[in-house]
Design a protein around this motif. Structure first.
Motif, PDB file in Angstrom:
ATOM      1  N   ILE A 187      23.089  -3.646  25.483  1.00  7.05           N
ATOM      2  CA  ILE A 187      24.294  -3.656  24.634  1.00  7.05           C
ATOM      3  C   ILE A 187      25.214  -2.521  25.060  1.00  7.05           C
ATOM      4  CG2 ILE A 187      25.206  -3.386  22.298  1.00  7.05           C
ATOM      5  CD1 ILE A 187      22.597  -4.516  21.227  1.00  7.05           C
ATOM      6  N   GLU A 188      24.638  -1.344  25.203  1.00  8.27           N
ATOM      7  CA  GLU A 188      25.470  -0.191  25.582  1.00  8.27           C
ATOM      8  C   GLU A 188      24.588   0.920  26.098  1.00  8.27           C
ATOM      9  OE1 GLU A 188      27.045   2.163  22.432  1.00  8.27           O
ATOM     10  OE2 GLU A 188      25.162   2.171  21.360  1.00  8.27           O
TER      11      GLU A 188
ATOM     12  N   LYS B 148      35.410  -5.049  21.448  1.00  9.59           N
ATOM     13  CA  LYS B 148      35.135  -3.605  21.577  1.00  9.59           C
ATOM     14  C   LYS B 148      36.330  -2.874  22.165  1.00  9.59           C
ATOM     15  CE  LYS B 148      30.214  -4.238  22.393  1.00  9.59           C
ATOM     16  NZ  LYS B 148      29.005  -3.837  23.127  1.00  9.59           N
TER      17      LYS B 148
ATOM     18  N   VAL C  55      31.789  -7.076  15.388  1.00 11.77           N
ATOM     19  CA  VAL C  55      31.050  -8.317  15.625  1.00 11.77           C
ATOM     20  C   VAL C  55      31.714  -9.360  14.718  1.00 11.77           C
ATOM     21  CG1 VAL C  55      28.790  -9.460  15.551  1.00 11.77           C
ATOM     22  CG2 VAL C  55      28.940  -7.020  16.117  1.00 11.77           C
TER      23      VAL C  55
ATOM     24  N   LYS D 298      21.809   1.761  10.980  1.00 13.43           N
ATOM     25  CA  LYS D 298      23.218   2.170  11.112  1.00 13.43           C
ATOM     26  C   LYS D 298      24.032   2.018   9.834  1.00 13.43           C
ATOM     27  CE  LYS D 298      23.839   1.802  16.018  1.00 13.43           C
ATOM     28  NZ  LYS D 298      23.799   0.942  17.152  1.00 13.43           N
TER      29      LYS D 298
ATOM     30  N   LYS E 196      33.520   1.194  28.000  1.00 15.72           N
ATOM     31  CA  LYS E 196      32.672  -0.005  27.886  1.00 15.72           C
ATOM     32  C   LYS E 196      32.824  -0.873  29.138  1.00 15.72           C
ATOM     33  CE  LYS E 196      32.020   0.526  23.216  1.00 15.72           C
ATOM     34  NZ  LYS E 196      30.772   1.061  22.715  1.00 15.72           N
TER      35      LYS E 196
ATOM     36  N   LEU F 199      25.146 -11.464  21.109  1.00 12.67           N
ATOM     37  CA  LEU F 199      23.708 -11.595  21.359  1.00 12.67           C
ATOM     38  C   LEU F 199      22.954 -11.651  20.037  1.00 12.67           C
ATOM     39  CD1 LEU F 199      23.351  -8.871  24.140  1.00 12.67           C
ATOM     40  CD2 LEU F 199      23.468 -11.350  24.465  1.00 12.67           C
TER      41      LEU F 199
ATOM     42  N   GLU G  81      17.379  -5.249  17.559  1.00 17.84           N
ATOM     43  CA  GLU G  81      17.957  -4.170  18.361  1.00 17.84           C
ATOM     44  C   GLU G  81      16.982  -3.014  18.450  1.00 17.84           C
ATOM     45  OE1 GLU G  81      22.096  -4.053  16.624  1.00 17.84           O
ATOM     46  OE2 GLU G  81      22.186  -2.419  18.084  1.00 17.84           O
TER      47      GLU G  81
HETATM   48  P1  AMP Z   1      27.979  -0.329  20.323  1.00 18.53           P
HETATM   49  O1  AMP Z   1      28.975   0.685  19.810  1.00 18.53           O
HETATM   50  O2  AMP Z   1      28.306  -0.932  21.634  1.00 18.53           O
HETATM   51  O3  AMP Z   1      26.563   0.157  20.170  1.00 18.53           O
HETATM   52  O4  AMP Z   1      28.015  -1.510  19.259  1.00 18.53           O
HETATM   53  C1  AMP Z   1      27.746  -1.260  17.909  1.00 18.53           C
HETATM   54  C2  AMP Z   1      26.872  -2.342  17.376  1.00 18.53           C
HETATM   55  O5  AMP Z   1      27.516  -3.618  17.519  1.00 18.53           O
HETATM   56  C3  AMP Z   1      25.565  -2.505  18.148  1.00 18.53           C
HETATM   57  O6  AMP Z   1      24.600  -1.614  17.693  1.00 18.53           O
HETATM   58  C4  AMP Z   1      25.216  -3.942  17.825  1.00 18.53           C
HETATM   59  O7  AMP Z   1      24.630  -4.042  16.540  1.00 18.53           O
HETATM   60  C5  AMP Z   1      26.553  -4.609  17.776  1.00 18.53           C
HETATM   61  N1  AMP Z   1      26.854  -5.257  19.072  1.00 18.53           N
HETATM   62  C6  AMP Z   1      27.485  -4.708  20.128  1.00 18.53           C
HETATM   63  N2  AMP Z   1      27.587  -5.589  21.145  1.00 18.53           N
HETATM   64  C7  AMP Z   1      27.004  -6.735  20.709  1.00 18.53           C
HETATM   65  C8  AMP Z   1      26.797  -8.027  21.292  1.00 18.53           C
HETATM   66  N3  AMP Z   1      27.239  -8.320  22.516  1.00 18.53           N
HETATM   67  N4  AMP Z   1      26.149  -8.957  20.548  1.00 18.53           N
HETATM   68  C9  AMP Z   1      25.731  -8.678  19.303  1.00 18.53           C
HETATM   69  N5  AMP Z   1      25.903  -7.484  18.690  1.00 18.53           N
HETATM   70  C10 AMP Z   1      26.524  -6.515  19.387  1.00 18.53           C
END
Ligand code: AMP
Ligand code: GLY
Length: 424
Positions: free
Chosen positions: A282-283, A143, A155, A214, A103, A188, A192
């Motif tokens: 986000i990713e 994370k 979150v 999800k 990350k 954020l 999504e």
């Molecule tokens: P990721 O594994 O990074 O996809 O994160 C899993 C889920 O967490 C994402 O699909 C988002 O719903 C939530 N998430 C991750 N980062 C953020 C962020 N900075 N702000 C809000 N929600 C987030």
């Protein structure tokens, strides 16, 4: 053209299904594959993790192109190992796969390229991480830096949850080495979406958008899963949003990766938040999504194989893919108990009838064959896809197929696409 797909889920069945329609194809192998891929390709009993055995097979069988499905072999360097053996691989090197593997790496790429993303900081000392969240306040996102099977993100609505997440990841090491470092981010707010591109190191072509579901339960309740269903296109993905995503996120990331000497090839999956200030990253994932792949590929009209070759050879500028107008919906049929413990071995009936319904394609995700019988053999068992003229029709067709399948041990979400249907 002789092609080897790596993996065993619904995504890999969808890739095999799409590639098997190519007139350029002369032989298709899937390692290890599943009963769905066995119908259209030759399954090879080699694990997706056994890189030396996969390379040896590809050499022995004179494979022209390898298409890895999951991230693990990419992060472990399968593209590098194949490259050394002179075999093409439509996927990133281990160095480029850090876009999913770390990350912090992704956040550094985003900052270097000026990509809009949540403000962040990273820590390898839990005390510093605890101090930082005290300063920042909640809500805040914690994370684990490394790969944690999709479970490394919390979150946190309150400071208490944030501290608990830091302790679990860094002190209790619930994700092992993946949690040696944490990335802590601004939370954020928005809708999504997922945006998919095929990349050749410099160029990218847009493959479509999708909205995943999800959480395990209807109305987005219960624990996170690998994905309970998806719709494509994502209803919030206007032409402007897509243009901004390609221009401000995907292309700058490719340019930054190339400038660092780690050009990115293969499927790039951007998870975006549509904020008031526009789309924010986000990713990244360095592969196609599952079940997004099963949702997008049924909309593709063009031959996928020349595009995969072009991505591998740095020739994507010459490729133009055509897509069917309309909407695609996938409902994941899962074993009762998933994402926790579940039973395997239950027999599934009615697959042929369901698959014969108009617009419907059924992809195997976690099944096994016993003589002629299809048995459940995983948490996510079948990806039931339907394409319709609009979202309502796609959803109705997909659930008609779901209701034709008899499997007492299974369940699915009943609301795939429904929130989008009401919101648009
Ligand atoms: P990721 O594994 O990074 O996809 O994160 C899993 C889920 O967490 C994402 O699909 C988002 O719903 C939530 N998430 C991750 N980062 C953020 C962020 N900075 N702000 C809000 N929600 C987030
Ligand atoms: N469905 C989300 C993923 O493939 O990561």
């Amino acid at each position: 053209m002789r092609v080897l797909i790596i993996g065993s889920g619904g995504r890999e069945h969808a890739l095999a299904w799409s590639i098997s329609a190519s007139p350029l194809l002369t032989a298709l192998f899937v390692a290890p594959g599943n009963p769905g891929t066995a119908n259209i390709a030759t399954n090879v009993p080699i694990s997706a993790k056994d890189i030396p055995a996969l390379v040896a097979f590809a050499q022995d069988q004179k494979i022209d192109l390898v298409v890895p499905g999951p991230e693990a072999p990419l992060v472990a360097g399968i593209a590098d190992a194949l490259g050394e053996a002179g075999i093409r691989c439509c996927g990133p090197s281990a160095a480029a796969a850090q876009l999913e593997g770390s990350k912090r790496f992704t956040k550094e790429i985003a900052d270097g390229a000026g990509i809009p993303t949540a403000d962040w900081a990273s820590f390898d000392d839990p005390d510093d991480a605890h101090d930082y969240v005290e300063d920042m306040g909640a809500p805040i996102v914690i994370k684990a830096d490394g790969l944690a099977a999709g479970k490394g993100v919390v979150v946190a609505a309150t400071l208490e949850e944030a501290h608990a997440a830091i302790s679990a990841i860094m002190e209790d090491k619930v994700h092992g080495a993946a949690g040696a470092e944490v990335v802590i981010e601004e939370c954020l707010v928005g809708e999504e979406i997922s945006v998919f591109a095929l990349c050749d190191g410099l160029d990218a072509i847009y493959l479509g958008s999708a909205a995943d579901h999800k959480r395990v339960g209807d109305n987005d309740t219960g624990p996170n899963t690998g994905g309970m269903g998806a719709i494509a296109p994502a209803p919030w993905a206007s032409a402007e949003v897509i243009e901004a995503s390609m221009a401000l996120i995907i292309r700058p990331a490719l340019a930054e990766m190339a400038a660092l000497g780690t050009p990115f090839r293969g499927f790039l999956f951007a998870g975006l938040m549509l904020t008031e200030a526009g789309p924010k990253l986000i990713e990244f994932n360095v592969r196609f999504g599952d079940p997004e792949c099963e949702t997008l590929l049924p909309l593709l009209r063009s031959d996928i194989l020349p595009a995969l070759l072009a991505a591998t050879d740095g020739q994507l500028a010459h490729v133009d893919l055509r897509w069917r107008a309309g909407t695609s919906a996938t409902v994941m049929l899962c074993a009762k108990g998933y994402p926790g413990a579940y039973a395997t071995g239950g027999e599934i009936y009615g697959l042929e009838e369901a698959g014969a319904l108009p617009g419907v394609t059924i992809f195997h995700a976690g099944t096994m064959l016993e003589q002629e019988a299809v048995l459940a053999n995983g948490g996510r068992v079948l990806a039931v896809n339907a394409v319709g003229d609009n979202l309502r029709q796609a959803i109705e067709l997909a659930y008609a197929a779901v209701d034709t399948i008899e499997w007492p041990d299974g369940f699915c979400r009943r609301d795939i696409g429904i929130r989008a249907l009401h919101a648009t």
